[in-house]
Write a protein that holds these residues in place. Structure first.
Motif, PDB file in Angstrom:
ATOM      1  N   ASN A 220      21.164  28.618  17.271  1.00 14.02           N
ATOM      2  CA  ASN A 220      21.568  29.157  15.988  1.00 14.02           C
ATOM      3  C   ASN A 220      22.178  28.090  15.083  1.00 14.02           C
ATOM      4  O   ASN A 220      23.056  28.383  14.303  1.00 14.02           O
ATOM      5  N   ASP A 221      21.720  26.891  15.237  1.00 11.03           N
ATOM      6  CA  ASP A 221      22.208  25.789  14.414  1.00 11.03           C
ATOM      7  C   ASP A 221      21.107  25.399  13.435  1.00 11.03           C
ATOM      8  O   ASP A 221      20.112  24.786  13.812  1.00 11.03           O
ATOM      9  N   PHE A 222      21.278  25.775  12.179  1.00 11.63           N
ATOM     10  CA  PHE A 222      20.246  25.553  11.177  1.00 11.63           C
ATOM     11  C   PHE A 222      20.590  24.425  10.214  1.00 11.63           C
ATOM     12  O   PHE A 222      20.030  24.327   9.134  1.00 11.63           O
ATOM     13  N   ARG A 223      21.509  23.563  10.647  1.00 11.40           N
ATOM     14  CA  ARG A 223      21.854  22.405   9.822  1.00 11.40           C
ATOM     15  C   ARG A 223      20.681  21.433   9.782  1.00 11.40           C
ATOM     16  O   ARG A 223      19.839  21.431  10.684  1.00 11.40           O
ATOM     17  N   PRO A 224      20.639  20.553   8.786  1.00 10.31           N
ATOM     18  CA  PRO A 224      19.574  19.534   8.743  1.00 10.31           C
ATOM     19  C   PRO A 224      19.627  18.647   9.985  1.00 10.31           C
ATOM     20  O   PRO A 224      20.700  18.413  10.548  1.00 10.31           O
ATOM     21  N   PRO A 225      18.487  18.148  10.425  1.00 11.36           N
ATOM     22  CA  PRO A 225      18.446  17.344  11.660  1.00 11.36           C
ATOM     23  C   PRO A 225      19.428  16.176  11.664  1.00 11.36           C
ATOM     24  O   PRO A 225      20.017  15.881  12.698  1.00 11.36           O
ATOM     25  N   GLU A 226      19.597  15.507  10.545  1.00 10.34           N
ATOM     26  CA  GLU A 226      20.464  14.329  10.486  1.00 10.34           C
ATOM     27  C   GLU A 226      21.924  14.637  10.803  1.00 10.34           C
ATOM     28  O   GLU A 226      22.683  13.750  11.142  1.00 10.34           O
ATOM     29  N   THR A 227      22.312  15.891  10.701  1.00 11.00           N
ATOM     30  CA  THR A 227      23.709  16.261  10.950  1.00 11.00           C
ATOM     31  C   THR A 227      23.928  16.872  12.337  1.00 11.00           C
ATOM     32  O   THR A 227      25.060  17.172  12.689  1.00 11.00           O
ATOM     33  N   ARG A 228      22.873  17.015  13.098  1.00  9.49           N
ATOM     34  CA  ARG A 228      22.988  17.648  14.413  1.00  9.49           C
ATOM     35  C   ARG A 228      23.196  16.618  15.511  1.00  9.49           C
ATOM     36  O   ARG A 228      22.588  15.555  15.496  1.00  9.49           O
ATOM     37  N   SER A 229      23.990  16.960  16.495  1.00 11.60           N
ATOM     38  CA  SER A 229      24.228  16.041  17.611  1.00 11.60           C
ATOM     39  C   SER A 229      23.095  16.084  18.636  1.00 11.60           C
ATOM     40  O   SER A 229      22.970  15.181  19.455  1.00 11.60           O
ATOM     41  N   ASP A 230      22.252  17.102  18.587  1.00 11.76           N
ATOM     42  CA  ASP A 230      21.182  17.242  19.570  1.00 11.76           C
ATOM     43  C   ASP A 230      19.801  16.900  19.021  1.00 11.76           C
ATOM     44  O   ASP A 230      18.788  17.215  19.632  1.00 11.76           O
ATOM     45  N   VAL A 231      19.743  16.234  17.873  1.00 12.68           N
ATOM     46  CA  VAL A 231      18.453  15.961  17.239  1.00 12.68           C
ATOM     47  C   VAL A 231      17.562  15.093  18.135  1.00 12.68           C
ATOM     48  O   VAL A 231      16.344  15.291  18.189  1.00 12.68           O
ATOM     49  N   GLY A 232      18.123  14.147  18.858  1.00 21.50           N
ATOM     50  CA  GLY A 232      17.326  13.306  19.751  1.00 21.50           C
ATOM     51  C   GLY A 232      16.678  14.113  20.857  1.00 21.50           C
ATOM     52  O   GLY A 232      15.490  13.935  21.163  1.00 21.50           O
ATOM     53  N   ALA A 233      17.432  15.009  21.459  1.00 15.81           N
ATOM     54  CA  ALA A 233      16.889  15.846  22.539  1.00 15.81           C
ATOM     55  C   ALA A 233      15.818  16.799  22.007  1.00 15.81           C
ATOM     56  O   ALA A 233      14.790  17.020  22.657  1.00 15.81           O
ATOM     57  N   LEU A 234      16.041  17.343  20.828  1.00 18.54           N
ATOM     58  CA  LEU A 234      15.048  18.235  20.228  1.00 18.54           C
ATOM     59  C   LEU A 234      13.752  17.494  19.923  1.00 18.54           C
ATOM     60  O   LEU A 234      12.653  17.993  20.183  1.00 18.54           O
ATOM     61  N   PHE A 235      13.874  16.292  19.375  1.00 13.21           N
ATOM     62  CA  PHE A 235      12.700  15.501  19.034  1.00 13.21           C
ATOM     63  C   PHE A 235      11.937  15.103  20.305  1.00 13.21           C
ATOM     64  O   PHE A 235      10.712  15.173  20.349  1.00 13.21           O
ATOM     65  N   GLU A 236      12.658  14.706  21.327  1.00 12.45           N
ATOM     66  CA  GLU A 236      12.039  14.344  22.598  1.00 12.45           C
ATOM     67  C   GLU A 236      11.261  15.528  23.175  1.00 12.45           C
ATOM     68  O   GLU A 236      10.111  15.389  23.604  1.00 12.45           O
ATOM     69  N   ASN A 237      11.870  16.692  23.154  1.00 13.10           N
ATOM     70  CA  ASN A 237      11.217  17.896  23.653  1.00 13.10           C
ATOM     71  C   ASN A 237       9.962  18.212  22.848  1.00 13.10           C
ATOM     72  O   ASN A 237       8.916  18.543  23.416  1.00 13.10           O
ATOM     73  N   TYR A 238      10.037  18.091  21.539  1.00  8.47           N
ATOM     74  CA  TYR A 238       8.893  18.351  20.664  1.00  8.47           C
ATOM     75  C   TYR A 238       7.734  17.412  20.996  1.00  8.47           C
ATOM     76  O   TYR A 238       6.589  17.843  21.168  1.00  8.47           O
ATOM     77  N   ILE A 239       8.009  16.111  21.105  1.00  8.74           N
ATOM     78  CA  ILE A 239       6.962  15.122  21.365  1.00  8.74           C
ATOM     79  C   ILE A 239       6.303  15.372  22.715  1.00  8.74           C
ATOM     80  O   ILE A 239       5.069  15.382  22.832  1.00  8.74           O
ATOM     81  N   ILE A 240       7.095  15.588  23.748  1.00  9.13           N
ATOM     82  CA  ILE A 240       6.534  15.812  25.082  1.00  9.13           C
ATOM     83  C   ILE A 240       5.655  17.054  25.083  1.00  9.13           C
ATOM     84  O   ILE A 240       4.540  17.038  25.637  1.00  9.13           O
ATOM     85  N   ASN A 241       6.100  18.110  24.455  1.00  2.93           N
ATOM     86  CA  ASN A 241       5.297  19.333  24.402  1.00  2.93           C
ATOM     87  C   ASN A 241       4.005  19.136  23.621  1.00  2.93           C
ATOM     88  O   ASN A 241       2.950  19.638  24.014  1.00  2.93           O
ATOM     89  N   GLU A 242       4.058  18.410  22.522  1.00  2.00           N
ATOM     90  CA  GLU A 242       2.851  18.168  21.729  1.00  2.00           C
ATOM     91  C   GLU A 242       1.843  17.311  22.508  1.00  2.00           C
ATOM     92  O   GLU A 242       0.642  17.574  22.466  1.00  2.00           O
TER      93      GLU A 242
END
Length: 110
Positions: free
Chosen positions: A1-23
Protein backbone atom coordinates in the motif's frame (compact mmCIF):
# COMPACT_ATOMS: atom_id res chain seq x y z
CA UNK A 1 0.00 0.00 0.00
CA UNK A 2 2.89 2.33 -0.69
CA UNK A 3 2.06 4.46 -3.72
CA UNK A 4 4.89 6.94 -3.40
CA UNK A 5 7.12 7.54 -6.45
CA UNK A 6 9.86 4.91 -6.83
CA UNK A 7 12.66 7.37 -6.05
CA UNK A 8 11.28 7.91 -2.55
CA UNK A 9 10.78 4.25 -1.64
CA UNK A 10 13.29 2.23 0.35
CA UNK A 11 12.32 -1.00 -1.44
CA UNK A 12 12.65 0.21 -5.04
CA UNK A 13 15.73 -1.96 -5.67
CA UNK A 14 13.98 -5.13 -4.51
CA UNK A 15 10.88 -4.29 -6.55
CA UNK A 16 12.94 -3.65 -9.68
CA UNK A 17 14.91 -6.87 -9.19
CA UNK A 18 11.69 -8.84 -8.82
CA UNK A 19 10.22 -7.22 -11.95
CA UNK A 20 13.29 -8.00 -14.09
CA UNK A 21 13.56 -11.62 -12.96
CA UNK A 22 9.87 -12.22 -13.62
CA UNK A 23 10.02 -10.60 -17.06
CA UNK A 24 13.05 -12.69 -18.08
CA UNK A 25 11.38 -15.83 -16.80
CA UNK A 26 8.22 -15.03 -18.77
CA UNK A 27 10.25 -14.33 -21.93
CA UNK A 28 11.96 -17.71 -21.63
CA UNK A 29 8.69 -19.55 -21.03
CA UNK A 30 6.94 -17.79 -23.91
CA UNK A 31 9.81 -18.59 -26.30
CA UNK A 32 10.17 -22.13 -24.92
CA UNK A 33 13.74 -21.54 -23.82
CA UNK A 34 14.17 -23.93 -20.94
CA UNK A 35 16.78 -22.75 -18.48
CA UNK A 36 17.28 -22.78 -14.72
CA UNK A 37 17.03 -19.57 -12.73
CA UNK A 38 19.02 -19.18 -9.51
CA UNK A 39 20.45 -16.61 -7.16
CA UNK A 40 23.71 -17.07 -5.31
CA UNK A 41 24.94 -15.95 -1.89
CA UNK A 42 27.99 -17.08 0.04
CA UNK A 43 28.68 -17.10 3.80
CA UNK A 44 30.11 -13.56 3.58
CA UNK A 45 26.75 -12.39 2.20
CA UNK A 46 28.19 -11.63 -1.25
CA UNK A 47 25.52 -12.32 -3.82
CA UNK A 48 24.58 -12.51 -7.46
CA UNK A 49 21.01 -11.39 -8.13
CA UNK A 50 20.30 -13.79 -10.98
CA UNK A 51 22.09 -16.74 -12.53
CA UNK A 52 20.66 -18.43 -15.57
CA UNK A 53 22.00 -21.87 -16.43
CA UNK A 54 21.45 -23.70 -19.69
CA UNK A 55 23.53 -26.43 -21.30
CA UNK A 56 26.10 -26.21 -18.50
CA UNK A 57 26.68 -22.52 -19.28
CA UNK A 58 26.13 -19.79 -16.71
CA UNK A 59 25.04 -16.21 -17.30
CA UNK A 60 25.19 -13.96 -14.22
CA UNK A 61 23.30 -10.69 -13.69
CA UNK A 62 23.37 -7.90 -11.17
CA UNK A 63 20.16 -5.90 -11.18
CA UNK A 64 20.40 -2.29 -10.02
CA UNK A 65 17.74 0.40 -9.94
CA UNK A 66 20.34 3.16 -9.87
CA UNK A 67 22.50 3.11 -13.03
CA UNK A 68 25.48 4.74 -11.28
CA UNK A 69 25.75 1.91 -8.70
CA UNK A 70 28.87 -0.13 -9.33
CA UNK A 71 28.37 -3.84 -9.81
CA UNK A 72 31.02 -6.48 -10.41
CA UNK A 73 31.08 -10.22 -10.49
CA UNK A 74 32.43 -11.26 -7.10
CA UNK A 75 35.77 -13.05 -7.07
CA UNK A 76 34.38 -15.70 -4.76
CA UNK A 77 31.79 -16.60 -7.41
CA UNK A 78 34.20 -16.54 -10.36
CA UNK A 79 36.73 -18.60 -8.37
CA UNK A 80 34.10 -21.30 -7.90
CA UNK A 81 32.50 -21.24 -11.34
CA UNK A 82 35.22 -19.94 -13.66
CA UNK A 83 34.69 -17.66 -16.62
CA UNK A 84 31.04 -16.64 -16.48
CA UNK A 85 29.31 -14.14 -18.72
CA UNK A 86 28.24 -11.17 -16.59
CA UNK A 87 25.82 -8.33 -17.28
CA UNK A 88 24.45 -5.47 -15.20
CA UNK A 89 20.80 -4.63 -15.75
CA UNK A 90 19.58 -1.21 -14.61
CA UNK A 91 16.69 1.11 -15.32
CA UNK A 92 18.53 2.69 -18.27
CA UNK A 93 19.24 -0.54 -20.16
CA UNK A 94 16.53 -2.97 -19.05
CA UNK A 95 14.12 -2.31 -21.91
CA UNK A 96 16.80 -2.99 -24.52
CA UNK A 97 17.79 -6.19 -22.72
CA UNK A 98 14.20 -7.39 -22.45
CA UNK A 99 13.47 -6.43 -26.06
CA UNK A 100 16.53 -8.26 -27.44
CA UNK A 101 16.58 -11.09 -24.90
CA UNK A 102 16.33 -14.11 -27.17
CA UNK A 103 17.97 -12.44 -30.15
CA UNK A 104 21.10 -11.13 -28.49
CA UNK A 105 22.08 -11.96 -24.91
CA UNK A 106 20.55 -15.38 -24.63
CA UNK A 107 22.06 -16.65 -27.90
CA UNK A 108 25.25 -17.48 -26.02
CA UNK A 109 23.41 -20.14 -24.03
CA UNK A 110 21.93 -22.01 -26.99
Amino acid sequence: NDFRPPETRSDVGALFENYIINELFKKNEYNQVFANFYFWRNNDQREIDLIIEKNNTLLAFEIKWYPHKKAVLTKSFSNLYGNVKFKVINRENYFEILDNWNHDLFQSLK
